[in-house]
Scaffold this motif. Sequence first.
Motif, PDB file in Angstrom:
ATOM      1  N   LEU A  55     -26.510  -1.072  17.456  1.00  0.00           N
ATOM      2  CA  LEU A  55     -25.343  -0.594  16.721  1.00  0.00           C
ATOM      3  C   LEU A  55     -25.486  -0.847  15.226  1.00  0.00           C
ATOM      4  N   THR A  56     -24.795  -0.060  14.449  1.00  0.00           N
ATOM      5  CA  THR A  56     -24.824  -0.232  12.992  1.00  0.00           C
ATOM      6  C   THR A  56     -24.070  -1.499  12.596  1.00  0.00           C
ATOM      7  N   ASN A  58     -21.715  -1.962  10.530  1.00  0.00           N
ATOM      8  CA  ASN A  58     -20.279  -1.774  10.352  1.00  0.00           C
ATOM      9  C   ASN A  58     -19.565  -1.259  11.606  1.00  0.00           C
ATOM     10  N   ALA A  59     -20.250  -1.309  12.751  1.00  0.00           N
ATOM     11  CA  ALA A  59     -19.624  -0.881  14.011  1.00  0.00           C
ATOM     12  C   ALA A  59     -18.522  -1.863  14.407  1.00  0.00           C
ATOM     13  N   THR A  60     -17.377  -1.337  14.776  1.00  0.00           N
ATOM     14  CA  THR A  60     -16.221  -2.173  15.111  1.00  0.00           C
ATOM     15  C   THR A  60     -16.137  -2.438  16.613  1.00  0.00           C
ATOM     16  N   ASN A  63     -15.498   0.656  18.431  1.00  0.00           N
ATOM     17  CA  ASN A  63     -16.728   1.421  18.656  1.00  0.00           C
ATOM     18  C   ASN A  63     -17.464   0.919  19.885  1.00  0.00           C
ATOM     19  N   HIS A  64     -17.523  -0.394  20.036  1.00  0.00           N
ATOM     20  CA  HIS A  64     -18.204  -0.989  21.206  1.00  0.00           C
ATOM     21  C   HIS A  64     -17.545  -0.512  22.496  1.00  0.00           C
ATOM     22  N   TYR A 112     -28.752  -7.285  15.310  1.00  0.00           N
ATOM     23  CA  TYR A 112     -27.637  -6.343  15.381  1.00  0.00           C
ATOM     24  C   TYR A 112     -26.937  -6.487  16.729  1.00  0.00           C
ATOM     25  N   ASN A 139     -24.177   9.651  17.735  1.00  0.00           N
ATOM     26  CA  ASN A 139     -23.021   8.781  17.520  1.00  0.00           C
ATOM     27  C   ASN A 139     -23.243   7.966  16.239  1.00  0.00           C
ATOM     28  N   LYS A 140     -22.317   8.025  15.297  1.00  0.00           N
ATOM     29  CA  LYS A 140     -22.480   7.370  14.003  1.00  0.00           C
ATOM     30  C   LYS A 140     -22.455   5.846  14.101  1.00  0.00           C
ATOM     31  N   ALA A 141     -21.958   5.321  15.225  1.00  0.00           N
ATOM     32  CA  ALA A 141     -21.931   3.867  15.402  1.00  0.00           C
ATOM     33  C   ALA A 141     -23.261   3.316  15.903  1.00  0.00           C
ATOM     34  N   GLN A 143     -27.303   2.867  15.499  1.00  0.00           N
ATOM     35  CA  GLN A 143     -28.364   2.860  14.486  1.00  0.00           C
ATOM     36  C   GLN A 143     -29.693   3.311  15.075  1.00  0.00           C
TER      37      GLN A 143
END
Length: 291
Positions: A55-56, A58-60, A63-64, A112, A139-141, A143
Motif C-alpha cells: 500500500l502507498t 498515505n493509504a488510510t 482504504n485497507h 509499507y 487502485n490508487k491506494a 503502490q
Amino acid sequence: MTKSNRLFNNLRKYIYAIISIALVLLIIGFYGILLLFGQQAVDNLKENLEIIVELTPNATEENHKALTIYLKNQDYTKSNSIQFVSKEEGLKKLEDEFGDDLITFDFDNPLYDVITFHVNTQFAQSDALKAIKLELLENKAIQDVHYQDVIISNLESNSKQFGWLILLIGGLFLITAVALINNTVRLALNDNRFIIKNMQYVGATEGFIIRPYLRKAFMNGLISGLLAIAGIFGILIFLNQQIAGLFTHIFSVEVFSLCGSLLLVGVAISVGSTFVAVRRFLRKRVVDLYV
C-alpha cells in the motif's frame, strides 16, 4: 484326466486369471494414485503462493478495509487467506528474525503496510496473475504487487515437459494391461475350446454360447477390480503409517472415482477379451483347435 481333476484345473486357471488381472489393475491404479496425489501436491503449492499487495504511505484505514472487502469478493481470492500486516508489525517480524541489533540503526521504518492473500488454483498461472496485478495496480491506494513469478514459471514449464511423458507412460501401461489380460483370459478359456465348438455343432447360437462365459468374465473382472482396489487402499494406509502425511485425503471423492474407473476398466477388458476369445474359437475349424 478325471472329471474332478479337470474341474480343479479349470478352477485353478480362473483363479490365476483373476489374480493376474488384479495385479495388472493394481499397477495401473497405483500409477493413477501417484498422478492424482502428485497433482494435488502441485495444486497445494499453487494455492500457497502468496500475493503481497504493497500500500502507498498515505493509504488510510478506510482504504485497507475497502481493499479487503474488494479482495474477498473476487473469484481469484482463496477463502480466509487475506491478512493485513502493518509496517509496524512487519518491522517487529524483522526484529524477531534478525535480533534487536536491527533497531540500533537510526532510520525511519522503511516498510509499507501490506495486504497478503492466496489465489485459487485455477488462477495460479502466469497470465492470470499478471492480469490480477494490473487490475490491482489501478487502485490508487496500491503502490505495488509482488508474487513469486519464478515458482509459477518453473511449475508451468515442468508441467509441459512431463505432461507428454506421463501420457506416454499411461498409454503404455494401458496397452500392456490389455495385452496381458487378453492373454490370461484366452489361456483360461483354452481348455473349453472343444466344448465351445461342440455346442456350435449341435445348433447353439453364438449368443447362447457366449453369454455364460461373459457372465463369468464379468464376475472375474469385478472380483479382480475389487482385489486391486483393496490392494491400493492397503498400500496407501501402510505407507501412511510408515511416513506420516505422505498421502493426504486417501478417502476422497477423487480416489473413489479413480477406484470406480479401475473397476470399470477391469470388467470391460475382462468381458471384451472373453468375447473375442470365444468368438475366435467359434470361427476356427476343428482341426485348428488342436494347434
